[in-house]
Design a protein around this motif. Structure first.
Motif, mmCIF file in Angstrom:
data_model
loop_
_atom_site.group_PDB
_atom_site.id
_atom_site.type_symbol
_atom_site.label_atom_id
_atom_site.label_comp_id
_atom_site.label_asym_id
_atom_site.label_seq_id
_atom_site.Cartn_x
_atom_site.Cartn_y
_atom_site.Cartn_z
ATOM 1 N N LEU A 83 0.642 -1.294 0.100
ATOM 2 C CA LEU A 83 0.065 0.081 -0.200
ATOM 3 C C LEU A 83 0.912 1.263 0.163
ATOM 4 N N GLY A 84 0.683 2.388 -0.949
ATOM 5 C CA GLY A 84 1.563 3.186 -1.176
ATOM 6 C C GLY A 84 0.403 4.498 -0.863
ATOM 7 N N ILE A 85 0.471 5.345 0.236
ATOM 8 C CA ILE A 85 -0.179 6.434 0.452
ATOM 9 C C ILE A 85 0.405 7.806 0.086
ATOM 10 N N CYS A 86 -0.134 8.652 -0.780
ATOM 11 C CA CYS A 86 0.265 9.942 -0.935
ATOM 12 C C CYS A 86 1.687 9.925 -1.512
ATOM 13 N N ASN A 87 2.417 10.117 -0.648
ATOM 14 C CA ASN A 87 4.086 10.229 -1.544
ATOM 15 C C ASN A 87 4.505 8.603 -1.526
ATOM 16 N N GLY A 88 3.982 7.791 -0.744
ATOM 17 C CA GLY A 88 4.051 6.195 -1.089
ATOM 18 C C GLY A 88 3.783 5.947 -2.516
ATOM 19 N N PHE A 89 2.574 6.498 -2.923
ATOM 20 C CA PHE A 89 1.945 6.273 -4.224
ATOM 21 C C PHE A 89 2.791 6.932 -5.267
ATOM 22 N N GLN A 90 3.492 8.082 -4.921
ATOM 23 C CA GLN A 90 4.599 8.724 -5.884
ATOM 24 C C GLN A 90 5.653 7.713 -6.076
ATOM 25 N N VAL A 91 6.068 7.099 -5.016
ATOM 26 C CA VAL A 91 7.146 6.297 -4.924
ATOM 27 C C VAL A 91 6.761 5.102 -5.922
ATOM 28 N N LEU A 92 5.737 4.208 -5.687
ATOM 29 C CA LEU A 92 5.348 3.365 -6.460
ATOM 30 C C LEU A 92 5.488 3.440 -8.221
ATOM 31 N N THR A 93 4.979 4.639 -8.512
ATOM 32 C CA THR A 93 4.958 5.062 -9.889
ATOM 33 C C THR A 93 6.236 5.086 -10.270
ATOM 34 N N GLU A 94 7.164 5.740 -9.451
ATOM 35 C CA GLU A 94 8.548 6.111 -9.990
ATOM 36 C C GLU A 94 9.252 4.949 -9.976
ATOM 37 N N MET A 95 9.104 3.883 -9.520
ATOM 38 C CA MET A 95 9.942 2.505 -9.428
ATOM 39 C C MET A 95 9.193 1.543 -10.556
ATOM 40 N N GLY A 96 7.789 1.928 -10.942
ATOM 41 C CA GLY A 96 7.358 1.332 -12.099
ATOM 42 C C GLY A 96 6.357 -0.133 -11.329
ATOM 43 N N LEU A 97 5.915 -0.152 -10.119
ATOM 44 C CA LEU A 97 5.062 -1.017 -9.456
ATOM 45 C C LEU A 97 3.661 -0.538 -10.049
ATOM 46 N N LEU A 98 3.428 0.562 -10.281
ATOM 47 C CA LEU A 98 1.990 1.176 -10.659
ATOM 48 C C LEU A 98 2.400 2.056 -11.941
ATOM 49 N N PRO A 99 1.554 1.978 -12.823
ATOM 50 C CA PRO A 99 1.670 2.836 -14.167
ATOM 51 C C PRO A 99 1.350 4.136 -13.688
ATOM 52 N N GLY A 100 1.619 5.081 -14.726
ATOM 53 C CA GLY A 100 1.396 6.612 -14.687
ATOM 54 C C GLY A 100 2.250 7.398 -13.740
ATOM 55 N N ALA A 101 1.996 8.525 -13.520
ATOM 56 C CA ALA A 101 2.778 9.536 -12.668
ATOM 57 C C ALA A 101 1.913 10.463 -11.807
ATOM 58 N N LEU A 102 2.514 11.037 -10.638
ATOM 59 C CA LEU A 102 1.655 12.254 -9.867
ATOM 60 C C LEU A 102 2.283 13.444 -10.167
ATOM 61 N N VAL A 103 1.643 14.363 -10.796
ATOM 62 C CA VAL A 103 2.551 15.611 -11.340
ATOM 63 C C VAL A 103 1.597 16.767 -10.533
ATOM 64 N N ARG A 104 2.243 17.871 -10.961
ATOM 65 C CA ARG A 104 1.905 19.110 -10.252
ATOM 66 C C ARG A 104 0.420 19.383 -10.319
ATOM 67 N N ASN A 105 -0.169 19.942 -9.194
ATOM 68 C CA ASN A 105 -1.877 20.107 -9.295
ATOM 69 C C ASN A 105 -2.188 20.848 -10.311
ATOM 70 N N ARG A 106 -3.375 20.685 -10.623
ATOM 71 C CA ARG A 106 -4.033 21.672 -11.808
ATOM 72 C C ARG A 106 -3.668 23.435 -11.576
ATOM 73 N N ASP A 107 -3.905 23.725 -10.409
ATOM 74 C CA ASP A 107 -3.653 25.124 -9.837
ATOM 75 C C ASP A 107 -2.466 25.477 -9.281
ATOM 76 N N LEU A 108 -1.454 24.248 -9.229
ATOM 77 C CA LEU A 108 -0.065 24.708 -8.935
ATOM 78 C C LEU A 108 -0.202 24.989 -7.383
ATOM 79 N N HIS A 109 -1.129 24.680 -6.855
ATOM 80 C CA HIS A 109 -1.272 24.959 -5.317
ATOM 81 C C HIS A 109 -1.004 23.838 -4.448
#
Length: 240
Positions: A83-109
């Motif tokens: 289970l990857g939560i928030c930053n953990g989700f980002q780690v899982l996508t970075e290492m390829g265990l999950l597809p896609g990516a987490l990028v800057r929020n729509r309003d950059l806030h």
């Protein structure tokens, strides 16, 4: 069921998860320092929220190289839970265990709020304690939580039923009004093809105690425990 919570330099939600698994659910839990290389005793590995390595390069980009992460990959290959939560989700996508990516929020806030989240599937351990299409409330706290993937990846996620959580309105509409960060397809959480690796930006551990607002997040952990105990960790598939 034994939980292990990986602690990176900069993690700040690790103790929140431990409070849920150890204090609320009475499950054996240990904190796993990121330099460890033996996690064979664990049934569930949790990558918590926070700012691993200060997010100095990119969220999750450095954490993927921690010694423990090679073992997390093996853990997943063995059919155990991650289970990857928030930053953990980002780690899982970075290492390829999950597809896609987490990028800057729509309003950059940076967004810190409690938002409605729609449960898309209830036939997997992670979501088995919820009702079909139930709208729950979970906290979010991120600056780079907008889920992004190419069109082929998005289609595969949808076709395979890998989207488990979507941002929504309080009445369940998954439109722009119910999308706090601009995530494609309102995606808030996805799993891998086996259903055992889950990444989500909302924080279920922060919505697990009625004393601090609600227990919608606790059901995620309760469902996992109930299902795996009843099935004795028997294999299952994402096939619908």
């Amino acid at each position: 069921m034994k939980f292990g919570i990986v602690v990176f330099p900069g993690s700040n939600c690790d103790r929140d998860v431990a409070y849920v698994t150890q204090s609320l659910l009475n499950q054996p839990t240990r904190m796993v320092w990121h330099q460890e290389t033996d996690i064979s005793d664990l049934d569930v590995v949790v990558l918590p929220g926070g700012f691993s390595y200060g997010d100095y390069l990119r969220c999750g980009a450095i954490a993927q190289f921690s010694p423990v992460m090679g073992q997390v990959v093996e853990h997943a290959k063995q059919g155990k839970f991650v289970l990857g939560i928030c930053n953990g989700f980002q780690v899982l996508t970075e290492m390829g265990l999950l597809p896609g990516a987490l990028v800057r929020n729509r309003d950059l806030h940076f967004i810190c709020d409690r938002v409605p989240v729609k449960v898309e599937r209830t036939d997997l351990p992670w979501t088995s304690a919820y009702q079909a299409q139930e709208v729950i409330t979970l906290p979010i706290a991120h600056g780079e939580g907008r889920y992004y993937a190419d069109s082929d990846t998005l289609k595969a996620l949808e076709d395979n039923g890998q989207v488990l959580f979507r941002y929504s309105t309080t009445t369940g509409e998954t439109d722009d009004k119910g999308n706090p960060n601009g995530s494609l397809n309102n995606i808030a959480g996805i799993c891998d093809r086996t259903g055992r690796v889950l990444g989500m930006m909302p924080h279920p551990e922060r919505e697990s105690d009625s004393l601090i607002g609600g227990t919608d997040g606790l059901k995620l952990f309760q469902g996992l425990l109930a299902t795996t105990v009843s099935e004795s960790l028997s294999p299952f598939s994402l096939a619908k």
